[in-house]
Design a protein around this motif. Structure first.
Motif, PDB file in Angstrom:
ATOM      1  N   THR A 137      -6.123  -0.080   2.732  1.00  0.00           N
ATOM      2  CA  THR A 137      -5.859   0.405   1.375  1.00  0.00           C
ATOM      3  C   THR A 137      -6.516  -0.501   0.344  1.00  0.00           C
ATOM      4  O   THR A 137      -7.115  -0.033  -0.633  1.00  0.00           O
ATOM      5  CB  THR A 137      -4.349   0.492   1.119  1.00  0.00           C
ATOM      6  N   PHE A 161       1.291   3.662  -2.989  1.00  0.00           N
ATOM      7  CA  PHE A 161       0.021   4.224  -3.434  1.00  0.00           C
ATOM      8  C   PHE A 161      -0.580   5.200  -2.418  1.00  0.00           C
ATOM      9  O   PHE A 161      -1.488   5.952  -2.766  1.00  0.00           O
ATOM     10  CB  PHE A 161      -0.991   3.104  -3.702  1.00  0.00           C
ATOM     11  N   LYS A 173       1.255  -7.158  -9.805  1.00  0.00           N
ATOM     12  CA  LYS A 173       1.474  -5.818  -9.277  1.00  0.00           C
ATOM     13  C   LYS A 173       2.667  -5.146  -9.962  1.00  0.00           C
ATOM     14  O   LYS A 173       2.632  -3.939 -10.226  1.00  0.00           O
ATOM     15  CB  LYS A 173       1.668  -5.848  -7.761  1.00  0.00           C
ATOM     16  N   VAL A 182      -3.889  -1.846  -7.598  1.00  0.00           N
ATOM     17  CA  VAL A 182      -3.638  -1.630  -6.172  1.00  0.00           C
ATOM     18  C   VAL A 182      -4.302  -2.728  -5.350  1.00  0.00           C
ATOM     19  O   VAL A 182      -3.733  -3.210  -4.364  1.00  0.00           O
ATOM     20  CB  VAL A 182      -4.143  -0.243  -5.737  1.00  0.00           C
ATOM     21  N   SER A 191      -2.102  -5.672  -5.614  1.00  0.00           N
ATOM     22  CA  SER A 191      -0.864  -5.413  -4.889  1.00  0.00           C
ATOM     23  C   SER A 191      -1.055  -5.582  -3.396  1.00  0.00           C
ATOM     24  O   SER A 191      -0.287  -6.291  -2.724  1.00  0.00           O
ATOM     25  CB  SER A 191      -0.372  -4.000  -5.203  1.00  0.00           C
ATOM     26  N   THR A 192      -2.071  -4.923  -2.857  1.00  0.00           N
ATOM     27  CA  THR A 192      -2.278  -4.981  -1.414  1.00  0.00           C
ATOM     28  C   THR A 192      -2.778  -6.351  -0.960  1.00  0.00           C
ATOM     29  O   THR A 192      -2.400  -6.835   0.111  1.00  0.00           O
ATOM     30  CB  THR A 192      -3.268  -3.885  -0.970  1.00  0.00           C
ATOM     31  N   TYR A 229      -9.599   0.881  -2.300  1.00  0.00           N
ATOM     32  CA  TYR A 229      -9.561   0.761  -3.755  1.00  0.00           C
ATOM     33  C   TYR A 229     -10.632  -0.194  -4.260  1.00  0.00           C
ATOM     34  O   TYR A 229     -11.154  -0.033  -5.364  1.00  0.00           O
ATOM     35  CB  TYR A 229      -8.165   0.314  -4.213  1.00  0.00           C
ATOM     36  N   SER A 263       0.808  -1.218   0.000  1.00  0.00           N
ATOM     37  CA  SER A 263       0.000   0.000   0.000  1.00  0.00           C
ATOM     38  C   SER A 263       0.838   1.263   0.000  1.00  0.00           C
ATOM     39  O   SER A 263       0.357   2.332  -0.388  1.00  0.00           O
ATOM     40  CB  SER A 263      -0.921  -0.003   1.228  1.00  0.00           C
TER      41      SER A 263
END
Length: 458
Positions: free
Chosen positions: A120, A38, A175, A302, A305-306, A124, A35
């Motif tokens: 996060t 971002f 990611k 995102v 990714s998170t 998103y 996170s």
């Protein structure tokens, strides 16, 4: 009492070595890129509202992480056991510091980390679904969604090391690809339209002050944190003497390059004044460049990714409690290994439950600051362990930190500066002292509980 480097504490329970060099490197990248890149740029730009100061603090954070990774690569190659920093503290400094690390992990560090990342992800997710995550009506829903994400990734790790590693490998590729797409598109759009205008003046009046730099560096370290997490899984890495140093150093360098490119890309599209007020900066960049479709793409990137970082944190951090319990410094059942899946399932369940509690109670900013402040003293002890262990008979690492002792000393000096600066600054003094106070409470807890017991016989 501490253990000689040539006589590691034998394990009642051993996890299997299944992680190759790619999976190990993916753990480093996956646990680091979450996170922070971002969310952190806004807070950093607010403290250092100039292109050069903002980039300088990201470089400083990368050097900090690299100095730590280089040093821990040496120690981990000599002590490739499950538990990572816990093992380094135990073997170099003894049972009390090792217990305090575990106390910090269970009372604040891991739960705060999971909570910050999960929030996060949830924000998103709401943006992808067309809802404003910052609207008052959605705040509670965001936190419950975050708790659900923690529960799901905990389940992935419960059912197997290979399954969790495969999820992590997939999310790392996704990611990384998503971030690179954002970076390339931002440069391709921003530079032709804005030229170098957002990079000048490089140091506007009032954009740099040493105290503000220190506070901004704390935010940067939230984004860089994860470079040491692979050490928790050292007992599951194949050929650890070779693969641990390669993964720790290679993964950290890759993250530094990506972060610098991402921040330059953000500034190619948005001026610093807009970045400092943008809580979802990557999405705002995409909105300028690609419109609604770009926002959706970034939001999905995102989320991946998170979610991947949540999976990685629940893959690495439960190993600390597993190792502590196996050493007799925590409840014995936490060291149980699932008979079918071969995972430390009690430890995983414990960490996931704590993360869910924290994410339901605290906001993102408090979670992130608590995590960084609580972890810094133990990073210092883990890196400083190289000085103690190098003087221990039988210490035989397969990798030695270059430019010794400059590299570990630079890391230690940086930690002391960060903690001192946070205590001196009025805005951060009370929360910093509160976090350090909770850590110190672990001392009487130790002596009233496991400290009364003799060390577990070998």
């Amino acid at each position: 009492m501490s253990n000689p480097a040539n006589a590691p504490v034998p394990r009642r329970n051993e996890l299997q070595r299944k992680l190759g060099v790619w999976s190990a490197t993916a753990v480093v990248i996956g646990s680091t890129i979450g996170s922070g890149i971002f969310r952190s740029p806004a807070g950093i730009a607010d403290k250092l509202p100039g292109p050069l100061p903002m980039m300088a603090v990201w470089v400083a954070g990368g050097i900090f992480a690299l100095c730590g990774a280089l040093t821990m690569a040496e120690v981990a190659s000599a002590l490739p056991q499950t538990g990572g920093i816990y093992v380094f503290c135990r073997d170099a400094w003894g049972r009390l510091p090792a217990f305090l690390f575990g106390w910090g992990q269970i009372s604040m560090i891991r739960a705060a980390s999971l909570g910050g990342i999960a929030i996060t992800f949830a924000e998103y997710f709401f943006r992808v679904m067309g809802f404003d995550p910052l609207a008052a009506a959605n705040v509670s829903r965001v936190h419950w969604t975050a708790a659900g994400a923690i529960a799901l990734t905990g389940a992935f790790n419960y059912i197997g090391v290979r399954f969790a590693a495969n999820v992590n490998n997939f999310t790392v590729v996704a990611k990384y690809g998503g971030l690179m797409f954002i970076i390339v598109v931002a440069f391709a759009f921003g530079l032709p339209h804005n030229g170098m205008s957002h990079y000048t003046p490089a140091v506007p009046a009032g954009s740099f002050a040493l105290p503000a730099f220190g506070l901004a560096l704390v935010s940067t370290l939230w984004a860089f944190d994860g470079w040491a997490d692979l050490a928790y899984n050292a007992g599951e890495v194949l050929n650890p003497g070779r693969n641990l140093p390669r993964a720790l150093i290679g993964g950290t360098l890759a993250v530094l390059g990506i972060y610098l490119a991402a921040n330059l890309a953000y500034m190619a599209v948005l001026p610093i004044e807009e970045i400092r007020t943008s809580r979802l900066v990557a999405a705002d960049v995409a909105q300028h460049v690609l419109g609604g479709a770009g926002v959706a793409f970034v939001a999905i990137t995102v989320m991946i990714s998170t979610f991947g970082t949540l999976n990685t944190v629940l893959f690495t951090s439960p190993r600390v409690f597993f190792a502590m319990a196996d050493d007799g410094l925590f409840f014995r059942p936490v060291a149980k290994i699932h008979p079918k899946f071969g995972t430390p399932y009690v430890a995983i369940t414990l960490v996931a439950a704590l993360g869910m509690v924290f994410v339901l109670l605290l906001p993102f900013e408090q979670l992130a600051d608590t995590f960084v402040t609580a972890f810094l003293p133990f990073y210092l002890l883990a890196v400083a362990s190289v000085f103690k262990l190098r003087g221990t008979p039988g210490y035989n690492p397969t990798f030695r930190v270059p430019l010794y002792p400059v590299v570990p000393l630079l890391f230690i000096a940086s930690v002391l500066y960060l903690l001192g600066n946070s205590i001196i600054q009025e805005s951060s003094r009370v929360p910093t002292l509160a976090v350090l106070g909770v850590l110190l409470i672990g001392i009487p807890v130790y002596y009233l509980s496991v400290g009364r017991r003799s060390a577990r016989p070998a």
